[in-house]
Design an enzyme around this catalytic site. Structure first.
Site, PDB file in Angstrom:
ATOM      1  N   GLU A 224       8.895  32.499  40.426  1.00 51.63           N
ATOM      2  CA  GLU A 224      10.252  32.213  39.922  1.00 51.63           C
ATOM      3  C   GLU A 224      10.986  31.253  40.836  1.00 51.63           C
ATOM      4  O   GLU A 224      11.731  30.382  40.388  1.00 51.63           O
ATOM      5  CB  GLU A 224      11.041  33.529  39.793  1.00 51.63           C
ATOM      6  CG  GLU A 224      12.364  33.394  39.054  1.00 51.63           C
ATOM      7  CD  GLU A 224      13.568  33.105  39.939  1.00 51.63           C
ATOM      8  OE1 GLU A 224      14.665  32.884  39.407  1.00 51.63           O
ATOM      9  OE2 GLU A 224      13.427  33.108  41.186  1.00 51.63           O
ATOM     10  N   GLU A 225      10.766  31.411  42.130  1.00 56.19           N
ATOM     11  CA  GLU A 225      11.556  30.662  43.115  1.00 56.19           C
ATOM     12  C   GLU A 225      11.233  29.171  43.143  1.00 56.19           C
ATOM     13  O   GLU A 225      11.933  28.393  43.766  1.00 56.19           O
ATOM     14  CB  GLU A 225      11.370  31.254  44.523  1.00 56.19           C
ATOM     15  CG  GLU A 225      11.870  32.691  44.684  1.00 56.19           C
ATOM     16  CD  GLU A 225      13.388  32.824  44.562  1.00 56.19           C
ATOM     17  OE1 GLU A 225      14.075  31.801  44.380  1.00 56.19           O
ATOM     18  OE2 GLU A 225      13.886  33.958  44.640  1.00 56.19           O
TER      19      GLU A 225
ATOM     20  N   HIS B  46      17.824  34.548  50.042  1.00 55.96           N
ATOM     21  CA  HIS B  46      17.108  33.343  50.487  1.00 55.96           C
ATOM     22  C   HIS B  46      17.276  33.122  51.985  1.00 55.96           C
ATOM     23  O   HIS B  46      17.127  32.007  52.481  1.00 55.96           O
ATOM     24  CB  HIS B  46      17.539  32.088  49.704  1.00 55.96           C
ATOM     25  CG  HIS B  46      17.107  32.132  48.262  1.00 55.96           C
ATOM     26  ND1 HIS B  46      16.839  31.006  47.528  1.00 55.96           N
ATOM     27  CD2 HIS B  46      16.888  33.169  47.425  1.00 55.96           C
ATOM     28  CE1 HIS B  46      16.473  31.351  46.293  1.00 55.96           C
ATOM     29  NE2 HIS B  46      16.509  32.659  46.214  1.00 55.96           N
TER      30      HIS B  46
HETATM   31 ZN   LIG Z   1      15.555  35.937  42.044  1.00 53.27          ZN
END
Ligand SMILES: [Zn+2]
Length: 357
Positions: A216-217, A324
Site C-alpha cells: 500500500e505504501e 511513517h
Molecule cells: Zn496505511
C-alpha cells in the site's frame, strides 16, 4: 466499551514488531494467517496478499474488510567501498527524520541486522551542514562494517536488502496506550482480525470478506488482486491514520488520540461514498461509539483504488501519532471503537441497506 484482552494486546504488539516493509511482508502475512487459523479459510497469493470469506454460504451483499500488511522502510541501493550502504526509501519517509535512526535490515540468511542511518558528528560538519538536513541520496546506512566485502560476506547485506525501523512495541496498561512502529497499518490489521473473530458464528445478512493487502505504501499496488478475486459490493478500509492533535489548532483537530476512529469524507484519492459514510456515522451515534470526522487535504488508502470499481467504501482509521516515523502511539480505546463500529456495520448491512447507497 469492552476492555482490551491480553490476547489482543499480545497480537497488536506482535503485529507492530513484525518486519514488513512493502514487498517483504512475509512475516506479517504469516502472522495474520496464524491469528485467523480456524476462523476462516485464507488464501495467500505469491505477492503475499491474503484473502478469504468468513461466511461463504451467505448470499447477501459482499462486504470486504481490508487493511494493508506493509509498512514504510527502505531498500539498499549500493554498497560503498567503506562498507556503508546507499539506500532508497520505500514509502513516504521524511528525510529530516532519518539521520541517527536505527533500521533492521534483512540479511541473505533471513536474519535481521541492525544498521543506523549514519549521522556525521558535528566536528566534521561544514557551516551549511549544521543548519540543513541532508538529502536521502547523501545518507548512508552503517552496520559497523569497514569494507564492501565485510558488508556483503560477513553481514549478508547488499543491493536489494530490505529495511524497516528497528523498534520494539509496548503497552501501558493503565493508559491503554500502545507504543511502537508500523501502526500504519498494523493497528488496522489487528482491528480487522478482531472484527472477523467477533463476527464468526453470528447470523448476519452480509457476506464478510477478508482482505489483507501488500504494498500500500508504494501506491496501493496489492489490494487490486484481492478486489478482483473477492468482487465485493462494499468495502471497509481499516487504517492507522495520522493523528493531528499535536499539530493543529483545536478547531482543526480531526484525529486525536482517545476520541475514537476517524471516518474521512475526503482525501487525495477518494471522495467517500456520502451515503455509506452517513450510514456508518448514524450507526456510531445510535450505538454511542465515539468517532471523529475528517476532511483531508493529503493522504490516500486502498479504498482509493477499490471505489473506482464502483464499490462504495468507507475508511475507519485509528489515529496514530507520528506515522511513517520510528516512534508511534495509538490507543486501545480507539482500536476498540473501530472494531465495535465495523462489527455493527457488518451486522446491519443487507440488500435493502445496500440498495439505499
Ligand atoms: Zn496505511
Amino acid at each position: 466499551m469492552k476492555k482490551i484482552t491480553k490476547d489482543e494486546i499480545k497480537r497488536i504488539i506482535a503485529l507492530s514488531d513484525a518486519f514488513g516493509p512493502s514487498g517483504m511482508e512475509d512475516e506479517v502475512s504469516a502472522l495474520v494467517r496464524k491469528e485467523l487459523d480456524g476462523v476462516l479459510a485464507l488464501k495467500e497469493d505469491k505477492m503475499r496478499n491474503v484473502r478469504g470469506v468468513l461466511n461463504p454460504e451467505c448470499k447477501g451483499p459482499k462486504i470486504m474488510l481490508d487493511a494493508h500488511l506493509d509498512e514504510v522502510g527502505l531498500i539498499v541501493q549500493a554498497v560503498k567501498p567503506n562498507g556503508t550502504m546507499r539506500f532508497l526509501p520505500i514509502g513516504g519517509m521524511a528525510a529530516s527524520n532519518l539521520p541517527s535512526s536505527l533500521f533492521d535490515l534483512k540479511a541473505k540468511d533471513g536474519k535481521l541486522v541492525q544498521a543506523a542511518v549514519a549521522a556525521k558528528p558535528p566536528h566534521f560538519m561544514s557551516a551549511a551542514e549544521r543548519t540543513g538536513a541532508p538529502a536521502i541520496e547523501e545518507m548512508v546506512l552503517d552496520c559497523g562494517s569497514v569494507s564492501a566485502e565485510e558488508t556483503e560476506e560477513y553481514y549478508g547485506l547488499g543491493i536489494g536488502s530490505f529495511g524497516a525501523p528497528a523498534v520494539k512495541g509496548n503497552f501501558d496498561e493503565k493508559k491503554g496506550l500502545f507504543f511502537g512502529k508500523a501502526f500504519d497499518c498494523r493497528i488496522g490489521v489487528a482491528a480487522e482480525i478482531e472484527t472477523i473473530k467477533r463476527l464468526k458464528g453470528k447470523k448476519i445478512g452480509a457476506q464478510v470478506q477478508a482482505s489483507f493487502a501488500v504494498q500500500e505504501e508504494v501506491g496501493e499496488r496489492g489490494v487490486y488482486a484481492n478486489y478482483k478475486e473477492l468482487q465485493p459490493d462494499l468495502m471497509i478500509c481499516f487504517e492507522g491514520c495520522p493523528a493531528d492533535d499535536t499539530f493543529q489548532e483545536p478547531y482543526m483537530i480531526q484525529a486525536a488520540l482517545y476520541k475514537g476512529p476517524m471516518l474521512r469524507h475526503f482525501d487525495r484519492c477518494m471522495i467517500t461514498s456520502p451515503r455509506f459514510q452517513r450510514f456508518a456515522l448514524d450507526l456510531a451515534k445510535a450505538n454511542k461509539i465515539p468517532v471523529q470526522e475528517a476532511v483531508r487535504s493529503g493522504g490516500g488508502t486502498n479504498a482509493g483504488i477499490v471505489h473506482q470499481e464502483g464499490v462504495p467504501c468507507i475508511v475507519i482509521g485509528v489515529p496514530v501519532r507520528y506515522i511513517h516515523s520510528h516512534h508511534c502511539w495509538c490507543t486501545a480505546h480507539d482500536y476498540e471503537a473501530a472494531v465495535e463500529l465495523a462489527v455493527k456495520i457488518c451486522e446491519s448491512i443487507d440488500e435493502k441497506v445496500l440498495a439505499g447507497f
